[in-house]
Motif scaffolding. Sequence first.
Motif, PDB file in Angstrom:
ATOM      1  N   ILE A   1     -11.625  -8.315  13.758  1.00 49.78           N
ATOM      2  CA  ILE A   1     -11.450  -7.162  12.873  1.00 49.78           C
ATOM      3  C   ILE A   1      -9.986  -7.031  12.468  1.00 49.78           C
ATOM      4  O   ILE A   1      -9.673  -6.791  11.292  1.00 49.78           O
ATOM      5  CB  ILE A   1     -11.962  -5.877  13.557  1.00 49.78           C
ATOM      6  CG1 ILE A   1     -13.494  -5.895  13.613  1.00 49.78           C
ATOM      7  CG2 ILE A   1     -11.480  -4.632  12.833  1.00 49.78           C
ATOM      8  CD1 ILE A   1     -14.095  -4.785  14.464  1.00 49.78           C
ATOM      9  N   ALA A   2      -9.058  -7.195  13.408  1.00 49.91           N
ATOM     10  CA  ALA A   2      -7.627  -7.108  13.089  1.00 49.91           C
ATOM     11  C   ALA A   2      -7.227  -8.205  12.110  1.00 49.91           C
ATOM     12  O   ALA A   2      -6.454  -7.964  11.177  1.00 49.91           O
ATOM     13  CB  ALA A   2      -6.807  -7.206  14.369  1.00 49.91           C
ATOM     14  N   GLU A   3      -7.766  -9.405  12.299  1.00 47.30           N
ATOM     15  CA  GLU A   3      -7.474 -10.518  11.395  1.00 47.30           C
ATOM     16  C   GLU A   3      -7.980 -10.219   9.985  1.00 47.30           C
ATOM     17  O   GLU A   3      -7.266 -10.424   8.993  1.00 47.30           O
ATOM     18  CB  GLU A   3      -8.136 -11.781  11.940  1.00 47.30           C
ATOM     19  CG  GLU A   3      -7.994 -13.000  11.073  1.00 47.30           C
ATOM     20  CD  GLU A   3      -8.799 -14.168  11.642  1.00 47.30           C
ATOM     21  OE1 GLU A   3      -9.352 -14.930  10.830  1.00 47.30           O
ATOM     22  OE2 GLU A   3      -8.883 -14.304  12.872  1.00 47.30           O
TER      23      GLU A   3
ATOM     24  N   GLU B   1      -8.619  -7.238   8.687  1.00 50.98           N
ATOM     25  CA  GLU B   1      -7.891  -6.110   8.110  1.00 50.98           C
ATOM     26  C   GLU B   1      -6.529  -6.548   7.578  1.00 50.98           C
ATOM     27  O   GLU B   1      -6.102  -6.088   6.515  1.00 50.98           O
ATOM     28  CB  GLU B   1      -7.717  -4.994   9.139  1.00 50.98           C
ATOM     29  CG  GLU B   1      -8.989  -4.204   9.372  1.00 50.98           C
ATOM     30  CD  GLU B   1      -8.835  -3.144  10.460  1.00 50.98           C
ATOM     31  OE1 GLU B   1      -7.858  -3.224  11.258  1.00 50.98           O
ATOM     32  OE2 GLU B   1      -9.696  -2.252  10.510  1.00 50.98           O
ATOM     33  N   SER B   2      -5.846  -7.430   8.299  1.00 48.76           N
ATOM     34  CA  SER B   2      -4.549  -7.897   7.804  1.00 48.76           C
ATOM     35  C   SER B   2      -4.722  -8.766   6.561  1.00 48.76           C
ATOM     36  O   SER B   2      -3.913  -8.690   5.633  1.00 48.76           O
ATOM     37  CB  SER B   2      -3.791  -8.645   8.888  1.00 48.76           C
ATOM     38  OG  SER B   2      -4.454  -9.853   9.214  1.00 48.76           O
TER      39      SER B   2
ATOM     40  N   ASP C   1     -12.614  -7.342  18.290  1.00 45.44           N
ATOM     41  CA  ASP C   1     -11.408  -6.613  17.911  1.00 45.44           C
ATOM     42  C   ASP C   1     -10.384  -7.530  17.261  1.00 45.44           C
ATOM     43  O   ASP C   1      -9.731  -7.163  16.281  1.00 45.44           O
ATOM     44  CB  ASP C   1     -10.793  -5.923  19.134  1.00 45.44           C
ATOM     45  CG  ASP C   1     -11.616  -4.740  19.612  1.00 45.44           C
ATOM     46  OD1 ASP C   1     -12.487  -4.270  18.845  1.00 45.44           O
ATOM     47  OD2 ASP C   1     -11.402  -4.293  20.755  1.00 45.44           O
ATOM     48  N   ALA C   2     -10.236  -8.737  17.803  1.00 47.44           N
ATOM     49  CA  ALA C   2      -9.300  -9.700  17.219  1.00 47.44           C
ATOM     50  C   ALA C   2      -9.747 -10.106  15.822  1.00 47.44           C
ATOM     51  O   ALA C   2      -8.936 -10.205  14.897  1.00 47.44           O
ATOM     52  CB  ALA C   2      -9.186 -10.927  18.123  1.00 47.44           C
TER      53      ALA C   2
END
Length: 117
Positions: free
Chosen positions: A87-89, A91-92, A84-85
Amino acid sequence: MFLFLLIAMVVVVAAVTLAVVGGGDRAVLPETAPEQLVDPLPATRPVGRADIDSLRLPVAARGYRMADVDDVLSRLGAELAERDARIAELESALAGAQATAVSPPGLLREPGEDTDR
């Protein structure tokens, strides 16, 4: 007649009890060590769908062994949090790249900054 049925029932119960518990030198149900989880989850790479499908937890007297289930769930929780971390990285980073690619020149400059450079 009742006495005969009562004696027959006691004999049958005693025979079944001796068969299960093991009477004499030869035990019908030998003592076995409890099953231990051999961790099939890979330590060198992330856990995949096939790893979860092939996972079989050892069964205890009342279901599954709690320690084994807790170990597997904590490992999967850590892997999911890491994914999840990541993926968030990503995506940003993608949103930042798209914002700079779509914006006209000078949109991201500070007010009052010289544009003749």
